[in-house]
Structure formats: C-alpha cells, structure tokens
Design an enzyme around this catalytic site. Sequence first.
Site, PDB file in Angstrom:
ATOM      1  N   PHE A  16       0.826  -1.209   0.000  1.00 20.38           N
ATOM      2  CA  PHE A  16       0.000   0.000   0.000  1.00 20.38           C
ATOM      3  C   PHE A  16       0.862   1.260   0.000  1.00 20.38           C
ATOM      4  O   PHE A  16       1.751   1.394  -0.804  1.00 20.38           O
ATOM      5  CB  PHE A  16      -1.014  -0.048   1.144  1.00 20.38           C
ATOM      6  N   SER A  17       0.638   2.189   0.934  1.00 19.35           N
ATOM      7  CA  SER A  17       1.271   3.507   0.820  1.00 19.35           C
ATOM      8  C   SER A  17       2.771   3.505   1.060  1.00 19.35           C
ATOM      9  O   SER A  17       3.433   4.503   0.767  1.00 19.35           O
ATOM     10  CB  SER A  17       0.604   4.489   1.785  1.00 19.35           C
ATOM     11  N   THR A  18       3.321   2.433   1.562  1.00 22.22           N
ATOM     12  CA  THR A  18       4.775   2.316   1.605  1.00 22.22           C
ATOM     13  C   THR A  18       5.341   2.520   0.207  1.00 22.22           C
ATOM     14  O   THR A  18       6.476   2.976   0.027  1.00 22.22           O
ATOM     15  CB  THR A  18       5.174   0.946   2.170  1.00 22.22           C
TER      16      THR A  18
ATOM     17  N   LYS B  87       4.603   4.803  -1.798  1.00 21.19           N
ATOM     18  CA  LYS B  87       4.840   6.224  -2.081  1.00 21.19           C
ATOM     19  C   LYS B  87       6.294   6.614  -1.821  1.00 21.19           C
ATOM     20  O   LYS B  87       6.847   7.461  -2.519  1.00 21.19           O
ATOM     21  CB  LYS B  87       3.904   7.091  -1.239  1.00 21.19           C
TER      22      LYS B  87
ATOM     23  N   TYR C 258      -3.246  14.738   2.651  1.00 19.02           N
ATOM     24  CA  TYR C 258      -2.661  13.471   2.209  1.00 19.02           C
ATOM     25  C   TYR C 258      -3.336  12.957   0.936  1.00 19.02           C
ATOM     26  O   TYR C 258      -4.529  12.660   0.930  1.00 19.02           O
ATOM     27  CB  TYR C 258      -2.792  12.451   3.332  1.00 19.02           C
TER      28      TYR C 258
END
Length: 387
Positions: free
Chosen positions: A54-56, A58, A145
């Site tokens: 997931f957002s890791t 980014k 965010y």
Amino acid sequence: SDVALALQQQLPREAPGGAAVCVYHRGRPVVDLWGGTRDGDGSPWRADTTAPSFSTTKGVLSTLVHLLVHQGRARYDDPVASHWPEFAAAGKDRITIRQALCHEAGLYRATPLLEHAEDLRDYALMKDRLAAATPVHVPGAAHGYHALTYGWLVGGLAEAIGGRPLAQLLAEELAEPLALDGLYIGLPDHALDRRAWLIHDDGVSRPPQESPAPGAARRRRWRDGALRAIGMHPDEFRAALMPFREPFDWNARETVQAVIPAANGQFTACSLARMYAMIAEGGRLDDVRLLSADRVRRMGEVQNRTRDRVLFLRMHWRLGYHRVFSFGGRLPEAFGHFGYGGSGAWCDPSRRLAVALTLNSGVGTPVGDLRIARLNRRVLQALERLR
C-alpha cells in the site's frame, strides 16, 4: 535479539499471516528475518516473498523522482505541467514538483475520479482524470494526504520526466543499480508465485456502509463525530481515503499486476531496506552512487509542520516522505513512508540506519499502525546497546 522478538510477537499465533523485517546499519544488513504464512492455506513465508505494501509504495515512487531530479532532468520548483503539459488543465499550471511531493497540490479527492472501483486498474485512465481534475484548495496554501491520487500525480510526473513507463523506470533507475530483487509496482508474471496474499477480509475493500464487521455502523458514527469535532467533514475524509462505491479485490491477479503507484507495491523487506540504506549512506551503497549527500539532505528537509487536512496529524512532510513514528527514542532526522496494513520503511542518515517491515495481515491506519512503531523501538534499543 530485540528485533527478532518484536517480529515473533507480531506473527499471528492461531491464524494465517506472516511478516518480514530487514535492518541495514552502516551500509550492511544486520537483520534479515521472516516468518509465518504468505497465504490463507499455510504456505510458509520465504526469503524472496513480496508483500502488498500500500502507501509504503509512495516512498519508493518519491525516491525515483529524486533520482531523476538529481540527474538534472528536472528541478523541485519546476511546474509539473512543464514536463506533463496535459496537467495544466483546470488551473494547475503553477503546481510545482515540490508541492506535489509534499501533498500541497490540493488533489487528494479520489472519489470524483473513480466511476467504478475497477478504474483503479487502468493507470492511463486515472492519470488522464487526475490531469483534468480541479484542486480542492489553492495549491501550496495547505496540505492534505493524497492517499490514492499521489500515485497518478507523481507517477505521471516521473514518466513524463523519465520518458519511459513507470515499471521500466523503476527497474532501470532503482532496482537494477541496487540489485533489488523484489521491488515492483505492477507484479510481473515471473514473480507471481512469490507474492503474499492479503489475509484480512480476503483483501477486499468495501464501501463503508457495506462493511460486514460487527459494530461497523457504530464505529462509523463515532469516527464521523470525531472528524466534525476537529473541523473536517466526514465526506472529505472518505473522498480521500475511502472512495469505494463497490467492493474491490486487492488480491485479484489483475489488481496485483496493475500499476497503482500509491497503493499496490509488491516488495520484499530487504529490497525496501536496501533502497533506504542507499539514502542513509548519503546516496551511495557498496560501489553504487545514485544520489549526492546534499541531495539526501534536501530530500529530508521538512516542508510543512501544520496538521494535515486529511490525516489531521502533523506529518512533517518532507519531499515525498513523512516523519517516523516510534515508541521511545526520538528520530528527528528520520524519514520514510508507512502504509495501510502495517508495512513501512524508513531511514535515518544521522544514524546510518534503514528499517523495513512487510506483512500481510492486519489493517492499521493509512500510514501504518502500532506494529511498526513497536518494531522501531526495538531497533533503536538494539542500536543503543551497540553504541
């Protein structure tokens, strides 16, 4: 060791699920551990298992942009539209790369962009919709965010600067030079049998009103009340973080192989830790230099300190990374990115330290959960003993 104990405590004891942790210190791997299962059938987690992160993702995407900037192909204060002309629509011609990286572009609302959940799998379509979107606020005036939209915004920017598809850019500019064997945004066919499956709720995201969990309606009322109490309308929160109008299967092969650059990275813990170790070492790891020490310093400079309009926390956004959360021990110079589901990776150049956690069970928050904070405490304790 402390870190091994922290990992052991996080593995489900009577249910499927697994995790891996890797730590680099002074440019060398000092922890490389894994355990548990990578699917609901009990298949053991392996050294080469990639996990949905997931957002890791980014943080990986942001690092790619910094490489391109360091190569002289762009500057942080360039308008995004100077590289991606279509992005200038709807008054976005002055949004800069810096504003995009530190969530100041005002494009965090994902709900208006998604007609159907399956649209997430169409990267070209979502980039086009993002390029045509109108900012929620004046860019640079606030930060919120960009939970899903960051991938289309910064991914589209990276492709425009680098002149290649995102998966190719990631492989040629980052994974291959650092010999990373598990760093994918869009899993290729040859790596499919390595992946971990999301265990929680069968990996399906559902509209909030359709959540089958007991007490879901009560929790939603409590959350909405809390949001209103701090001045945020619940619909805005959901527009950024909960845009689904229909179920969406994150475990489906077509999802795992799609390019969703804010949400569907498939990484090994060691590949993440090694990437951040390069940053922690001032841009060089082993005999490979990808960044300068001055570039690393600029990457870690805090760009805003006020509360985030979506997360309501003081994220201390850097250029594509946030502050590092830990139970015990201060990390003022550390930065990285965590994700929904609990994964996360970060570095601290002042300590020459890099840490990564991947896993496939649990939910957490949009930027990780208590598991990585506990792990970080154990890492810091071990490091203090070494000193």
